[in-house]
Design a protein around this motif. Structure first.
Motif, PDB file in Angstrom:
ATOM      1  N   LEU A 312      65.901  62.559  71.314  1.00 27.75           N
ATOM      2  CA  LEU A 312      66.499  62.586  72.782  1.00 27.75           C
ATOM      3  C   LEU A 312      67.755  61.697  72.290  1.00 27.75           C
ATOM      4  O   LEU A 312      68.553  62.294  73.008  1.00 27.75           O
ATOM      5  CB  LEU A 312      65.916  61.256  73.435  1.00 27.75           C
ATOM      6  CG  LEU A 312      66.316  60.569  74.921  1.00 27.75           C
ATOM      7  CD1 LEU A 312      66.857  61.640  75.671  1.00 27.75           C
ATOM      8  CD2 LEU A 312      65.788  59.162  74.693  1.00 27.75           C
ATOM      9  N   ASP A 313      67.522  61.066  70.955  1.00 27.77           N
ATOM     10  CA  ASP A 313      69.236  61.202  70.166  1.00 27.77           C
ATOM     11  C   ASP A 313      70.292  61.374  70.457  1.00 27.77           C
ATOM     12  O   ASP A 313      71.138  61.678  70.490  1.00 27.77           O
ATOM     13  CB  ASP A 313      68.988  60.100  69.078  1.00 27.77           C
ATOM     14  CG  ASP A 313      70.407  59.448  68.464  1.00 27.77           C
ATOM     15  OD1 ASP A 313      70.860  59.161  69.188  1.00 27.77           O
ATOM     16  OD2 ASP A 313      70.233  59.593  67.194  1.00 27.77           O
ATOM     17  N   GLU A 314      69.432  62.962  69.412  1.00 29.30           N
ATOM     18  CA  GLU A 314      70.260  64.101  69.536  1.00 29.30           C
ATOM     19  C   GLU A 314      70.699  64.775  71.263  1.00 29.30           C
ATOM     20  O   GLU A 314      71.937  65.508  71.002  1.00 29.30           O
ATOM     21  CB  GLU A 314      69.217  65.403  68.487  1.00 29.30           C
ATOM     22  CG  GLU A 314      69.191  64.952  67.790  1.00 29.30           C
ATOM     23  CD  GLU A 314      67.846  66.072  66.472  1.00 29.30           C
ATOM     24  OE1 GLU A 314      67.684  66.844  66.989  1.00 29.30           O
ATOM     25  OE2 GLU A 314      67.773  65.855  65.302  1.00 29.30           O
ATOM     26  N   MET A 315      70.081  65.253  71.919  1.00 23.47           N
ATOM     27  CA  MET A 315      70.071  64.964  73.034  1.00 23.47           C
ATOM     28  C   MET A 315      71.508  64.391  73.888  1.00 23.47           C
ATOM     29  O   MET A 315      71.982  64.969  74.154  1.00 23.47           O
ATOM     30  CB  MET A 315      69.332  65.460  73.856  1.00 23.47           C
ATOM     31  CG  MET A 315      69.156  66.173  75.692  1.00 23.47           C
ATOM     32  SD  MET A 315      67.923  66.103  76.958  1.00 23.47           S
ATOM     33  CE  MET A 315      67.654  64.299  76.764  1.00 23.47           C
ATOM     34  N   LEU A 316      70.883  62.969  73.716  1.00 26.50           N
ATOM     35  CA  LEU A 316      72.234  61.963  74.034  1.00 26.50           C
ATOM     36  C   LEU A 316      73.526  62.109  72.748  1.00 26.50           C
ATOM     37  O   LEU A 316      75.009  62.374  73.943  1.00 26.50           O
ATOM     38  CB  LEU A 316      71.385  60.982  74.512  1.00 26.50           C
ATOM     39  CG  LEU A 316      70.388  60.390  74.978  1.00 26.50           C
ATOM     40  CD1 LEU A 316      70.256  58.984  74.554  1.00 26.50           C
ATOM     41  CD2 LEU A 316      71.344  60.792  76.220  1.00 26.50           C
ATOM     42  N   ALA A 317      73.591  63.070  71.870  1.00 23.25           N
ATOM     43  CA  ALA A 317      74.991  63.190  71.339  1.00 23.25           C
ATOM     44  C   ALA A 317      75.324  64.147  72.142  1.00 23.25           C
ATOM     45  O   ALA A 317      76.334  64.660  71.677  1.00 23.25           O
ATOM     46  CB  ALA A 317      73.929  63.260  69.699  1.00 23.25           C
ATOM     47  N   LYS A 318      74.867  65.452  71.725  1.00 19.34           N
ATOM     48  CA  LYS A 318      74.963  66.292  72.583  1.00 19.34           C
ATOM     49  C   LYS A 318      75.586  66.442  74.158  1.00 19.34           C
ATOM     50  O   LYS A 318      76.576  66.988  74.794  1.00 19.34           O
ATOM     51  CB  LYS A 318      74.189  67.720  72.272  1.00 19.34           C
ATOM     52  CG  LYS A 318      73.839  68.389  70.834  1.00 19.34           C
ATOM     53  CD  LYS A 318      72.363  69.053  71.120  1.00 19.34           C
ATOM     54  CE  LYS A 318      72.298  69.862  69.940  1.00 19.34           C
ATOM     55  NZ  LYS A 318      71.132  71.045  69.520  1.00 19.34           N
ATOM     56  N   LEU A 319      74.622  65.411  74.563  1.00 18.70           N
ATOM     57  CA  LEU A 319      75.356  65.053  76.380  1.00 18.70           C
ATOM     58  C   LEU A 319      76.714  64.268  76.320  1.00 18.70           C
ATOM     59  O   LEU A 319      77.222  64.798  77.575  1.00 18.70           O
ATOM     60  CB  LEU A 319      74.281  64.591  77.433  1.00 18.70           C
ATOM     61  CG  LEU A 319      73.955  64.701  78.160  1.00 18.70           C
ATOM     62  CD1 LEU A 319      74.074  65.717  79.145  1.00 18.70           C
ATOM     63  CD2 LEU A 319      72.657  63.881  79.141  1.00 18.70           C
ATOM     64  N   PRO A 321      79.664  65.052  74.872  1.00 22.79           N
ATOM     65  CA  PRO A 321      80.905  66.106  75.487  1.00 22.79           C
ATOM     66  C   PRO A 321      80.717  66.274  76.762  1.00 22.79           C
ATOM     67  O   PRO A 321      82.466  66.297  77.328  1.00 22.79           O
ATOM     68  CB  PRO A 321      80.264  66.644  74.411  1.00 22.79           C
ATOM     69  CG  PRO A 321      80.000  66.835  73.037  1.00 22.79           C
ATOM     70  CD  PRO A 321      78.642  65.031  73.709  1.00 22.79           C
ATOM     71  N   VAL A 322      79.378  66.663  76.960  1.00 25.10           N
ATOM     72  CA  VAL A 322      79.755  66.985  78.662  1.00 25.10           C
ATOM     73  C   VAL A 322      79.729  66.053  79.450  1.00 25.10           C
ATOM     74  O   VAL A 322      80.508  66.412  80.732  1.00 25.10           O
ATOM     75  CB  VAL A 322      78.379  67.416  78.699  1.00 25.10           C
ATOM     76  CG1 VAL A 322      77.824  68.447  80.540  1.00 25.10           C
ATOM     77  CG2 VAL A 322      77.685  68.529  77.347  1.00 25.10           C
ATOM     78  N   LEU A 323      78.793  64.712  79.300  1.00 26.86           N
ATOM     79  CA  LEU A 323      80.015  63.785  80.790  1.00 26.86           C
ATOM     80  C   LEU A 323      80.947  63.219  80.543  1.00 26.86           C
ATOM     81  O   LEU A 323      80.928  62.593  81.482  1.00 26.86           O
ATOM     82  CB  LEU A 323      78.889  62.822  80.032  1.00 26.86           C
ATOM     83  CG  LEU A 323      77.020  63.161  80.356  1.00 26.86           C
ATOM     84  CD1 LEU A 323      76.770  61.608  79.655  1.00 26.86           C
ATOM     85  CD2 LEU A 323      76.340  63.841  81.793  1.00 26.86           C
TER      86      LEU A 323
END
Length: 466
Positions: A312-319, A321-323
């Motif tokens: 989830l931490d990795e997903m938030l890191a990728k998310l 720039p999108v947000l």
């Protein structure tokens, strides 16, 4: 005795030889040598400290320490002792004025003392006796590090304050008269039983020395060579911090006084809070006991949740720039949400009513819709009874119903001045030629156009006897 005799013979021979060379009598030369030996012994006795320091520097491990004092104060070169903890460890060797009005004192001490002084030692000149006499330099260890051999600065040195300076500092005749009155009162106290009390204290003091010894041994701690030294160093550092800025300690005391005044003003609510504290603790203990199973389950699931949290931490890191580009949209959306608030307020009663309708529909109605009705609508279309096997096109019933309604709407879409009417068209296709020799009935026509299954008209005629 033979050795002394031989030495006397050697001295006499040497005296005679010197006398023959310079023309003096042997008695004059002997007197001169005796006088020279006397002055040599007296010089050695007078400078024995200097000679001892030079010999120590040549044959033993010594260290040189310099300290800067406010002024020269009754120290004598090679004669004033240097002490650490009351133990003599060396002596002063030189004293000279500096260019800033201070006085530099050089000390020669044992080499092992440097390791015990700490990183911030201090030096003070103290009298040997209470009323003066000889003076010595007292070195006090300080700091947690090691001594680097540098000069002890003026900020960590001091000279004694004598009684005449204290009296000079007392300004005004009234203050001096008060001191004289205090001395007279002390004399009266001693005359009126004070001396007897002091003698009783001295008499009873030995009985308290043994417990005091135990207390002092306890103060030394579990590490006698370090604990007390660390305690004194810590207290020294604390006092240094408290006195680093002028008036800081007074501000602390003033703040403490204000805090105690506030506590006194709120003593009643504080007492009530303390009175209810046992009940609060009991409720808290019960709540914690109820929370223990949940915490136990959380502990069991935490290990399984850890890999998910990592992903989830990795997903938030990728998310992120999108947000980030959506921040502008969210800022623009805020006024829209503010305008939508009245609509939401109106929707609340409608939602409540819709909830009631949904509650009414839920149950037998939904069960019936999900049961026979949905099964019939979703069943494949095929003829039944006398039409069994006919009309099976692979479509489901709702599809065929859609075709029926669509074609019916198309047939009923004719309108004129007389009103609406339906249309019916007949046509001849190549496959209808085979049926010209037979009477064309409505059932036969529906069979030909595909509205009825093939052969249904013939079966009907057989049943009717035609």
């Amino acid at each position: 005795m033979r050795i002394i005799g031989n030495a006397a013979k050697v001295v006499n021979g040497a005296t005679a030889s010197i006398a023959s060379r310079i023309g003096w009598s042997q008695r004059a030369i002997g007197g001169f040598l005796i006088l020279a030996a006397f002055f040599g012994v007296m010089f050695a006795l007078y400078n024995k400290e200097r000679i001892s320091n030079i010999a120590s520097r040549m044959f033993t491990d010594t260290a040189t320490i310099e300290a800067e004092f406010p002024r020269a104060y009754k120290l004598r070169d090679h004669k004033s002792d240097v002490k650490v903890g009351g133990v003599i460890v060396g002596s002063t060797t030189d004293g000279r004025p500096s260019g800033d009005g201070t006085y530099i004192v050089t000390m020669q001490v044992d080499g092992s003392i440097r390791d015990k002084l700490g990183s911030e030692p201090s030096a003070s000149i103290r009298p040997t006796l209470l009323l003066g006499g000889n003076y010595y330099v007292d070195l006090e260890p300080g700091g947690a590090g090691e001594y680097d051999g540098g000069r002890i600065p003026l900020a960590r040195t001091s000279v004694p304050v004598e009684l005449d300076r204290v009296l000079d500092a007392v300004g005004g005749d009234e203050a001096k008269a008060g001191i004289r009155a205090s001395i007279r009162q002390m004399d009266r106290v001693l005359e009126n039983g004070g001396s007897r009390s002091i003698r009783g204290l001295v008499k009873n003091a030995p009985a308290t020395l043994d417990p005091a010894t135990d207390v002092l041994l306890g103060v030394r701690g579990t590490r006698p060579n370090r604990d007390l030294t660390d305690l004194v160093s810590g207290m020294h550092a604390t006092g240094k911090v408290l006195t680093a800025r002028s008036g800081q300690l007074q501000e602390i005391i003033t703040s403490l006084r204000a805090s105690t005044r506030s506590l006194r003003a709120g003593s009643r609510p504080l007492a009530e809070s303390v009175g209810t504290l046992p009940e609060t603790l009991r409720v808290t203990r019960a709540g914690l006991a109820d929370l223990r199973p949940t915490l136990r389950k959380l502990t069991d699931t935490a290990s399984e949740f850890r890999p998910v949290a990592t992903e989830l931490d990795e997903m938030l890191a990728k998310l992120e720039p999108v947000l980030r580009p959506t921040l502008g949209l969210l800022k623009d959306l805020k006024p829209t949400l503010e305008q939508a608030k009245p609509l939401v307020r109106r929707l609340v009663p409608a939602t409540s009513k819709a909830t009631g309708v949904a509650s009414d529909v839920k149950g037998p109605v939904l069960n019936r819709v999900e049961g026979p009705i949905s099964d019939t609508v979703l069943s494949p279309w095929s003829g039944q009874g006398r039409y069994a096997g006919g009309g099976a096109s692979g479509n489901r019933m709702y599809v065929e119903l859609g075709y029926l309604f669509s074609r019916g709407a198309d047939a009923l879409s004719w309108n004129d001045g007389s009103g609406g009417h339906s249309r019916l068209a007949a046509g001849i296709a190549p496959n209808s030629i085979s049926g010209l020799g037979q009477p064309l009935t409505m059932r036969r026509y529906l069979e030909l156009v595909g509205a009825l299954p093939p052969g249904s008209a013939r079966q009907n005629d057989q049943r009717s006897g035609k």
